[in-house]
Design a protein around this motif. Sequence first.
Motif, short mmCIF file in Angstrom:
data_model
loop_
_atom_site.label_atom_id
_atom_site.label_comp_id
_atom_site.label_asym_id
_atom_site.label_seq_id
_atom_site.Cartn_x
_atom_site.Cartn_y
_atom_site.Cartn_z
N ARG A 199 -6.05 -0.76 0.98
CA ARG A 199 -6.01 0.62 1.49
C ARG A 199 -5.11 0.70 2.72
N ARG A 200 -5.18 -0.30 3.57
CA ARG A 200 -4.35 -0.32 4.77
C ARG A 200 -2.88 -0.44 4.40
N ASP A 201 -2.57 -1.31 3.43
CA ASP A 201 -1.18 -1.46 2.97
C ASP A 201 -0.66 -0.16 2.37
N ARG A 250 -0.85 -6.65 9.03
CA ARG A 250 -1.68 -5.81 8.18
C ARG A 250 -2.61 -6.62 7.31
N LYS A 295 -11.76 -0.22 13.72
CA LYS A 295 -11.20 -1.18 12.76
C LYS A 295 -12.10 -1.18 11.54
N ARG A 344 -1.62 2.95 3.04
CA ARG A 344 -1.36 3.91 4.12
C ARG A 344 -0.10 3.53 4.88
N ALA A 345 0.10 2.25 5.12
CA ALA A 345 1.27 1.79 5.88
C ALA A 345 2.56 2.04 5.10
N VAL A 385 -10.15 -3.32 1.63
CA VAL A 385 -9.77 -2.83 2.97
C VAL A 385 -8.28 -3.05 3.19
N LEU A 386 -7.81 -4.25 2.89
CA LEU A 386 -6.40 -4.57 3.14
C LEU A 386 -5.47 -3.77 2.24
N ALA A 434 -6.57 -6.53 10.68
CA ALA A 434 -6.66 -5.43 9.73
C ALA A 434 -8.08 -5.24 9.22
N CYS A 435 -8.88 -6.29 9.27
CA CYS A 435 -10.25 -6.25 8.75
C CYS A 435 -11.11 -7.21 9.56
#
Length: 135
Positions: free
Chosen positions: A122-124, A5, A77, A126-127, A119-120, A51-52
Amino acid sequence: MQSPRRLVAVIDDDVSVRGALLRLFRTAGLDVSLFAAAEEYLASPNGANFACLVIDMRLPGMSGLELLEKLHTDSPKPALVITAHEDEQTRTKAFALGAVGFFRKPCDNRQLLDAVHGVLDRRDTRADGLSPGED
């Protein structure tokens, strides 16, 4: 190795830009892979793990916009665009194809790094099963 991630791919044909971004992102504790062309990135067996993406618009072979279009269709992505040749049409098309940031070279390192972390993060979030803004 960090969690998938947190992996960042830099796709730029300029070796000095790749080196500078490698140092910037590694100093910030990010795991980075470098690619000199879109085709090189697409051939990477780790493509699904990034992830980005940080993508230059002018690349040999497939352009940055063409790469965004392919990814938008095949496997979206989060991508940040960097370019020395900015115009409103390119910017608009990049955002329509899913870019989440657009930076003119030479990039402000702090702004670019903040965008990657955004970006990272937001991804974390959601995960972890949280909606953005939830604690």
